[in-house]
Design a protein around this motif. Sequence first.
Motif, PDB file in Angstrom:
ATOM      1  N   GLU A 123      -6.310  -2.064  -0.784  1.00  0.00           N
ATOM      2  CA  GLU A 123      -5.912  -2.541   0.546  1.00  0.00           C
ATOM      3  C   GLU A 123      -6.639  -3.847   0.874  1.00  0.00           C
ATOM      4  O   GLU A 123      -7.864  -3.903   0.879  1.00  0.00           O
ATOM      5  CB  GLU A 123      -6.238  -1.489   1.609  1.00  0.00           C
ATOM      6  N   ASP A 175      -3.079  -6.425   4.278  1.00  0.00           N
ATOM      7  CA  ASP A 175      -2.479  -5.085   4.325  1.00  0.00           C
ATOM      8  C   ASP A 175      -2.921  -4.353   5.595  1.00  0.00           C
ATOM      9  O   ASP A 175      -2.105  -3.734   6.293  1.00  0.00           O
ATOM     10  CB  ASP A 175      -2.893  -4.254   3.104  1.00  0.00           C
ATOM     11  N   VAL A 178       0.845  -1.206   0.000  1.00  0.00           N
ATOM     12  CA  VAL A 178       0.000   0.000   0.000  1.00  0.00           C
ATOM     13  C   VAL A 178       0.873   1.247   0.000  1.00  0.00           C
ATOM     14  O   VAL A 178       0.599   2.218  -0.726  1.00  0.00           O
ATOM     15  CB  VAL A 178      -0.979  -0.001   1.201  1.00  0.00           C
TER      16      VAL A 178
END
Length: 495
Positions: free
Chosen positions: A313, A317, A273
Amino acid sequence: MSAKTYEVRTYGCQMNVHDSERLSGLLEDAGYVRAPEGADGDADVVVFNTCAVRENADNRLYGNLGRLAPMKSKRPGMQIAVGGCLAQKDRDTIVKKAPWVDVVFGTHNIGKLPVLLERARVQEEAQVEIAESLEAFPSTLPTRRESAYAAWVSISVGCNNTCTFCIVPALRGKEKDRRTGDILAEIEALVGEGVSEITLLGQNVNAYGADIGDREAFSKLLRACGKIDGLERVRFTSPHPRDFTDDVIAAMAETPNVMPQLHMPLQSGSDPVLKAMRRSYRQDRYLGIIEKVRAAIPHAAITTDIIVGFPGETEEDFEQTLHVVREARFAQAFTFQYSKRPGTPAATMENQIPKQVVQSRYERLVALQEEISWEENKKQVGRTLELMAAEGEGRKDGATHRLSGRAPDNRLVHFTKPDVEVRPGDVVTVEITYAAPHHLLAEGAVLDVRRTRAGDAWEKRNAAETTKPAGVMLGLPAVGVPAPLPAPTGGCSAH
């Protein structure tokens, strides 16, 4: 004939708050006086200093402008001006959608406001003037500061980063550093007026020096602040992990008036990310900085910004973000649900996360951080701390017969009102007796009260203020540098 009145309404980050102090100073220099508090548009000039970071920023602006239209039709000579990031972005659109607006100006030419207002009045038509690059460093302009004892000092403007969620670099321009001598001269002048706490301000504050080719310029500036007699507290916001070097940590640890407080935006704990965000550090690098800061400054309070639900995401994550939060043990985190900003690369990315998923992750993150904030605050119980008394920070102080102040690490402390007078800017010594997630209490007797030049400055200014109309707030407590403002959903101050 009575003087014309003005009102400034500010949205967004600390940079906008500081710009609004300049706008107020410019208007007062031009002969305007502040409208009474709560004027709510009942002024000769109403200025909107806008932010373009939030998804619905324009809807909010046009709604506010719409409410002023009938007031303007009933008040001959009233003028409305729109400045800031949204004005830089939308330019001519504002006058098309709200033809009753008199002046539109951008982030680079705030010094032109009085001239543009006068030109609009004489020519009887809207003036739209947007500069593409900085015309004058804002700190050279007159200022009407919100506090008698705490001040923002801008050291740079603009940003060289290209974070995919942020439109600020496009609106504030490339980073431009101010000369160190000019910064120190401004700080010395402020201290001469009674200011005892300053916050160094930049879109990416610790990148200071890149403009002049000196990678240690920021740490040198912190050390130079340590040599200014009468300057008791130095803070800075917001740094970027990429530019956070060991010499800055050493300067913080070795300069007594640089406070043991750090606001270090994380945004995400996930390496994929962070890469998609174009953040030029990874989890290991971030946690390494935190570890070094804690080793050098054991009592430092570290705060952060986190965005939940960035496009793409995954649950894994998000778990990485929770992992960093557990490891870093932030005193506080400003947490935001990702929302699209028109004009940013992230707005058109695939795999936008459903709202209900974002909401669920957000609630889990907030619950974890709340637990950690409380645990970290409980460690303060029993400590003896020096607080700088503040005004407007304790909403229940009147009912509880307490006063409020900020500890060196910027934690908010409510303390028992002593028998002697304590003015904002004065320093009190207290023992912490109770901790809540977002504040501390010192319920025993105050151990010491030190009257300061800053308190004298507050008293002098307060006496002067009672002889003229009270000011309209800019969205911050009137006195005292507050905790880092919530960065507007990961934009302006979220670097």
